[in-house]
Design a protein around this motif. Structure first.
Motif, PDB file in Angstrom:
ATOM      1  N   ILE A  37     -24.652  53.436 -82.118  1.00 43.76           N
ATOM      2  CA  ILE A  37     -24.330  54.858 -82.096  1.00 43.76           C
ATOM      3  C   ILE A  37     -25.166  55.567 -81.051  1.00 43.76           C
ATOM      4  O   ILE A  37     -24.704  56.415 -80.310  1.00 43.76           O
ATOM      5  N   TYR A  40     -24.181  56.012 -77.216  1.00 51.91           N
ATOM      6  CA  TYR A  40     -23.321  56.984 -76.569  1.00 51.91           C
ATOM      7  C   TYR A  40     -23.711  58.413 -76.921  1.00 51.91           C
ATOM      8  O   TYR A  40     -22.968  59.336 -76.664  1.00 51.91           O
ATOM      9  N   PHE A  45     -22.834  65.165 -72.807  1.00 59.25           N
ATOM     10  CA  PHE A  45     -21.898  65.909 -73.652  1.00 59.25           C
ATOM     11  C   PHE A  45     -22.234  67.402 -73.697  1.00 59.25           C
ATOM     12  O   PHE A  45     -21.369  68.228 -73.387  1.00 59.25           O
ATOM     13  N   CYS A 278      -9.225  70.024 -83.644  1.00 57.55           N
ATOM     14  CA  CYS A 278     -10.637  70.369 -83.472  1.00 57.55           C
ATOM     15  C   CYS A 278     -11.359  70.630 -84.787  1.00 57.55           C
ATOM     16  O   CYS A 278     -12.538  70.281 -84.920  1.00 57.55           O
ATOM     17  N   ASN A 315     -22.013  59.180 -87.793  1.00 61.09           N
ATOM     18  CA  ASN A 315     -21.302  59.039 -86.520  1.00 61.09           C
ATOM     19  C   ASN A 315     -20.075  59.943 -86.488  1.00 61.09           C
ATOM     20  O   ASN A 315     -19.838  60.683 -85.524  1.00 61.09           O
ATOM     21  N   PHE A 316     -19.279  59.897 -87.562  1.00 57.32           N
ATOM     22  CA  PHE A 316     -18.074  60.720 -87.629  1.00 57.32           C
ATOM     23  C   PHE A 316     -18.428  62.205 -87.660  1.00 57.32           C
ATOM     24  O   PHE A 316     -17.712  63.030 -87.093  1.00 57.32           O
ATOM     25  N   THR A 319     -19.142  63.331 -84.185  1.00 57.78           N
ATOM     26  CA  THR A 319     -17.885  63.455 -83.445  1.00 57.78           C
ATOM     27  C   THR A 319     -17.108  64.687 -83.897  1.00 57.78           C
ATOM     28  O   THR A 319     -16.527  65.405 -83.069  1.00 57.78           O
ATOM     29  N   ARG A 322     -18.552  67.849 -82.510  1.00 53.99           N
ATOM     30  CA  ARG A 322     -18.221  67.961 -81.084  1.00 53.99           C
ATOM     31  C   ARG A 322     -16.788  68.435 -80.891  1.00 53.99           C
ATOM     32  O   ARG A 322     -16.494  69.223 -79.989  1.00 53.99           O
ATOM     33  N   LEU A 323     -15.885  67.972 -81.748  1.00 56.31           N
ATOM     34  CA  LEU A 323     -14.506  68.445 -81.672  1.00 56.31           C
ATOM     35  C   LEU A 323     -14.422  69.926 -81.994  1.00 56.31           C
ATOM     36  O   LEU A 323     -13.683  70.681 -81.337  1.00 56.31           O
TER      37      LEU A 323
END
Length: 391
Positions: A37, A40, A45, A278, A315-316, A319, A322-323
């Motif tokens: 993880i 990245y 970002f 999003c 991790n999710f 993400t 970020r969305l």
């Protein structure tokens, strides 16, 4: 990302520690997952998102300001106020949070180096909650405004004044800010989240007073706002299609209605898709983590050995946030910029392919220009409906 940024992962397995084989094995698996993880989790970002967000929202604010000064129609000004407020909210959200994230990356993912007292974490959490919910509620307000303009034009004309719009925007900002400040007053808590570069609502600490109420309320308010926006947009699309059918014919105004309807429907569908993509992952994942008493900050706790499932949630969650932040970048494009730059050309191609409006290919003005050139003898109701549909 350099190895220094992942040094805390190595601390989970130090030679000489008295651990049994099962715990050691679990930590090894967790370390492997965390390393993957961490690979990245890059400073690229936040830098990219901050720059693109600033550019898009600044362009939108400039266009809104120019249009607002030119418009004499109060209903059009109300819509521009909503668009400008959304762009301003998204811009401030980027400016207040992204520099902090970049600073943490420069500090080697060690938040305590820039915030030993923890006050910055609380400020960051307030910003995330305030600007996140404000964006959702402003989108809902604009969706309701469009639906009223299409389905109840007479009521809309008599009651929707610029002053009402300003009051509504002020109420949204104040209420959301008060809600975001609840953890400061002791109801709920903002905690450092994986990978240690941002702070947000804690979803797994039930022992904190009011934490479950605060986290669940945030998720429910977000989902409710999404449902309101989607429902109103569906109502608007249905009303536009019905009205376009009633105006079918060969007259020039009918072709304008057909073109405007096509553009607006495509725009509304784009708004719905962006909001769902999003925001749905974050809100749904928050409810899931609340129900399982899991929080992203567990992955940062040195006294806690996170399992593979917990790492996946962390991790999710990263993400998903970020969305949600990506929505602040896409808002000015789906609401304003794309309609003026790209949407018109796309509709011309679509009309040419479907043979619905071949003559429309020769017309290059935007929908707004077409409205301004309408016959002045057109009755007031049709003019009002056309102006509101152009949004």
């Amino acid at each position: 990302m350099t190895s220094d940024n992942c040094d805390y992962l190595d601390a989970w397995q130090k030679p000489g520690e008295m651990l049994d084989s099962n715990v050691s094995k679990t930590m090894q698996e967790s370390n492997v997952t965390a390393s993957g993880i961490c690979g990245y989790v890059s400073v690229g970002f936040p830098i990219t998102m901050m720059v693109t967000g600033m550019v898009g929202n600044s362009l939108a604010l400039i266009l809104v300001y120019i249009s607002y000064r030119k418009k004499e129609n109060k209903r059009k000004k109300s819509f521009l106020l909503c668009i400008g407020s959304l762009a301003l909210t998204d811009l401030f959200g980027q400016l207040l949070t992204s520099p902090i994230v970049i600073s943490v990356y420069r500090a080697g993912l060690k938040w305590e180096r820039i915030d030993a007292s923890g006050k910055l974490c609380a400020f960051f959490g307030v910003c995330m909650t305030t600007f996140g919910l404000c964006s959702l509620f402003l989108a809902s307000a604009m969706a309701i405004e469009r639906a009223l303009a299409i389905t109840s034009p007479h009521w809309y004309s008599n009651h929707m004044k610029t002053s009402v719009t300003k009051q509504t925007l002020a109420i949204i900002w104040c209420l959301v800010l008060l809600f975001a400040l609840l953890p400061i007053a002791g109801v709920g808590k903002y905690t450092l989240q994986w990978p240690g570069t941002w702070c947000f609502i804690s979803t797994g600490d039930r022992e904190i007073p009011g934490n479950m109420f605060f986290s669940i309320t945030f998720a429910v308010l977000g989902i409710f706002s999404l449902l309101v926006t989607l429902s109103c947009n569906v109502v608007t699309i249905r009303g536009l299609i019905i009205r376009c059918k009633t105006k079918s014919g060969t007259a020039h105004s009918s072709k304008q209605w057909e073109r405007l309807t096509t553009e607006t429907v495509i725009q509304l569908l784009g708004i719905m898709c962006v909001l769902l993509i999003c925001w749905s992952p974050l809100l749904v994942l928050m409810l899931r983590m609340i129900s399982t008493q899991t929080s992203s900050h567990y992955c940062k706790a040195s006294s806690f050995v996170p399992s593979r499932d917990v790492h996946l949630d962390c991790n999710f969650f990263l993400t998903a946030i970020r969305l949600a932040s990506l929505n602040q970048i896409l808002d000015p494009w789906v609401y304003l910029l794309l309609r003026e730059i790209l949407l018109r050309k796309f509709c011309m191609v679509a009309n040419a392919v479907s043979n619905c409006s071949i003559d429309g290919q020769k017309e290059t003005p935007t929908a707004l220009d077409a409205l301004n050139k309408q016959n002045p003898d057109t009755n007031s109701l049709q003019k009002q409906q056309t102006e509101e549909t152009s949004k």
